[in-house]
Design a protein around this motif. Structure first.
Motif, mmCIF file in Angstrom:
data_model
loop_
_atom_site.group_PDB
_atom_site.id
_atom_site.type_symbol
_atom_site.label_atom_id
_atom_site.label_comp_id
_atom_site.label_asym_id
_atom_site.label_seq_id
_atom_site.Cartn_x
_atom_site.Cartn_y
_atom_site.Cartn_z
ATOM 1 N N UNK A 130 0.840 -1.203 0.000
ATOM 2 C CA UNK A 130 0.000 0.000 0.000
ATOM 3 C C UNK A 130 0.872 1.250 0.000
ATOM 4 N N UNK A 131 1.896 1.252 0.817
ATOM 5 C CA UNK A 131 2.777 2.425 0.889
ATOM 6 C C UNK A 131 3.480 2.664 -0.446
ATOM 7 N N UNK A 132 3.910 1.594 -1.104
ATOM 8 C CA UNK A 132 4.545 1.731 -2.411
ATOM 9 C C UNK A 132 3.587 2.379 -3.400
ATOM 10 N N UNK A 133 2.329 1.925 -3.393
ATOM 11 C CA UNK A 133 1.325 2.498 -4.285
ATOM 12 C C UNK A 133 1.104 3.981 -3.975
ATOM 13 N N UNK A 134 1.074 4.323 -2.700
ATOM 14 C CA UNK A 134 0.841 5.716 -2.311
ATOM 15 C C UNK A 134 2.000 6.608 -2.732
ATOM 16 N N UNK A 135 3.228 6.108 -2.639
ATOM 17 C CA UNK A 135 4.376 6.895 -3.091
ATOM 18 C C UNK A 135 4.293 7.161 -4.594
ATOM 19 N N UNK A 177 -11.213 -0.389 4.373
ATOM 20 C CA UNK A 177 -11.437 0.901 5.024
ATOM 21 C C UNK A 177 -10.132 1.453 5.603
ATOM 22 N N UNK A 178 -9.288 0.562 6.126
ATOM 23 C CA UNK A 178 -7.978 0.992 6.612
ATOM 24 C C UNK A 178 -7.135 1.536 5.463
ATOM 25 N N UNK A 179 -7.222 0.885 4.304
ATOM 26 C CA UNK A 179 -6.492 1.362 3.129
ATOM 27 C C UNK A 179 -6.981 2.747 2.717
ATOM 28 N N UNK A 180 -8.307 2.983 2.820
ATOM 29 C CA UNK A 180 -8.847 4.319 2.549
ATOM 30 C C UNK A 180 -8.211 5.351 3.480
ATOM 31 N N UNK A 181 -8.040 4.969 4.742
ATOM 32 C CA UNK A 181 -7.467 5.904 5.727
ATOM 33 C C UNK A 181 -5.998 6.197 5.467
ATOM 34 N N UNK A 182 -5.368 5.385 4.660
ATOM 35 C CA UNK A 182 -3.975 5.627 4.294
ATOM 36 C C UNK A 182 -3.869 6.437 3.010
ATOM 37 N N UNK A 183 -4.955 6.471 2.203
ATOM 38 C CA UNK A 183 -4.936 7.272 0.986
ATOM 39 C C UNK A 183 -5.334 6.550 -0.275
ATOM 40 N N UNK A 210 11.290 -1.745 1.234
ATOM 41 C CA UNK A 210 11.076 -0.777 0.160
ATOM 42 C C UNK A 210 10.673 0.598 0.682
ATOM 43 N N UNK A 211 9.734 0.661 1.631
ATOM 44 C CA UNK A 211 9.298 1.921 2.229
ATOM 45 C C UNK A 211 8.784 1.638 3.635
ATOM 46 N N UNK A 212 8.778 2.666 4.475
ATOM 47 C CA UNK A 212 8.180 2.559 5.802
ATOM 48 C C UNK A 212 6.701 2.932 5.691
ATOM 49 N N UNK A 213 5.783 2.005 5.991
ATOM 50 C CA UNK A 213 4.355 2.325 5.848
ATOM 51 C C UNK A 213 3.937 3.476 6.762
ATOM 52 N N UNK A 214 3.076 4.325 6.243
ATOM 53 C CA UNK A 214 2.538 5.425 7.036
ATOM 54 C C UNK A 214 1.396 4.930 7.921
ATOM 55 N N UNK A 215 1.072 5.720 8.934
ATOM 56 C CA UNK A 215 -0.056 5.389 9.795
ATOM 57 C C UNK A 215 -1.355 5.862 9.150
ATOM 58 N N UNK A 216 -2.464 5.197 9.445
ATOM 59 C CA UNK A 216 -3.748 5.686 8.938
ATOM 60 C C UNK A 216 -4.014 7.099 9.442
ATOM 61 N N UNK A 217 -4.652 7.907 8.620
ATOM 62 C CA UNK A 217 -4.934 9.306 8.944
ATOM 63 C C UNK A 217 -6.324 9.444 9.548
ATOM 64 N N UNK A 218 -6.410 10.127 10.693
ATOM 65 C CA UNK A 218 -7.717 10.372 11.306
ATOM 66 C C UNK A 218 -8.556 11.281 10.414
#
Length: 262
Positions: free
Chosen positions: A42-47, A71-77, A182-190
């Motif tokens: 998920x983080x790779x896709x977001x980058x 839904x968690x993926x939505x909270x990441x972007x 590859x990347x450090x995953x971000x935390x879900x955004x409130x």
């Protein structure tokens, strides 16, 4: 650029019962979470989204409650989410899972890049990503540790081959599986949680697929069977020996011979 990221809900504990008849995990009522390796996907896709203005769809296969990881993926972007859910998909091995995902992706439409985590923590096979690519008849690269460059028609990546690192270019559409480095995953955004709390998730079942042959899905489509599975016995017995070096060495040798280890 259209990106699909494959994610899976896995047990959040090692205390999971196994169905003795089918050999599959009993997931009902068990605390679950997103597969840790999929967080890196998920983080790779977001980058890539941030850099190339990509659109990301998350796809998962599982029971209806697996929608929480979308839904968690939505909270990441992540932009959109699809859950492949049908009782006929239950008990699938890696082959049937890959085939189901392939049918779901064909239903979803065009994509440029599929990103998967290296493996799942409940199966550890690392086979679903490559098998999915084979069913879709697209090129794939496993064990990607770094994205070097993205062009209009291809992606250039480094893959970890244990003893060597290889740099390859692969044309779109394609699939990659990523390592945790590859990347450090971000935390879900409130903030994103509030924005996406009512965001709809698309649900696909067998009736939505082009191939509706039930023998290709779930247990029916799984050529592998678990003959026996069990929890390893734990042994916490211990002995404390005292003496000089020669005495302790003799006791150790005698113990190893008694246990038939030497």
């Amino acid at each position: 650029m259209n990106i699909v990221v494959c994610i899976k809900q896995v047990p959040g504990t090692t205390e999971v019962e196994v169905d003795q008849e089918t050999g599959v995990l009993k997931r009902e009522g068990v605390d679950s979470k997103m597969n840790p390796y999929d967080l890196y996907a998920v983080e790779t896709a977001l980058r890539l989204k941030e850099q190339y203005n990509a659109v990301i769809k998350a796809v998962s296969m599982g029971p209806p409650q697996a929608s929480v990881i979308i839904q968690e993926a939505f909270m990441m972007g992540v932009d959109d989410g699809i859950l492949l859910t049908d009782r006929k998909f239950g008990g699938a091995d890696v082959l049937a899972t890959s085939y189901t995902l392939a049918q779901g992706l064909r239903k979803m439409g065009d994509f440029d890049l599929i990103i998967c985590g290296k493996q799942t923590t409940d199966g550890d096979t690392a086979q679903v990503g490559p098998e999915l690519a084979e069913f879709l008849d697209i090129p794939h690269v496993a064990y990607v540790r770094r994205i070097v460059e993205v062009t209009q028609h291809s992606i250039i990546v480094e893959m970890d081959m244990t003893n060597t690192v290889e740099t390859v270019e692969v044309l779109f559409p394609c699939l990659i599986t990523v390592e945790k480095e590859i990347f450090q995953p971000r935390l879900p955004s409130f903030k994103l949680k509030l924005q996406t709390k009512d965001k709809e998730i698309a649900f696909y079942g067998l009736k939505d697929f082009t191939d509706q042959d039930e023998l290709k899905y779930g247990l029916n489509g799984s050529p592998t069977r678990v003959l026996r599975i069990f929890t390893p016995e734990s042994n916490i017995d211990r002995e404390i020996w005292r003496g000089n070096a020669d005495e302790l060495a003799g006791k150790m040798a005698a113990k190893l011979q008694a246990c038939k280890l030497v």
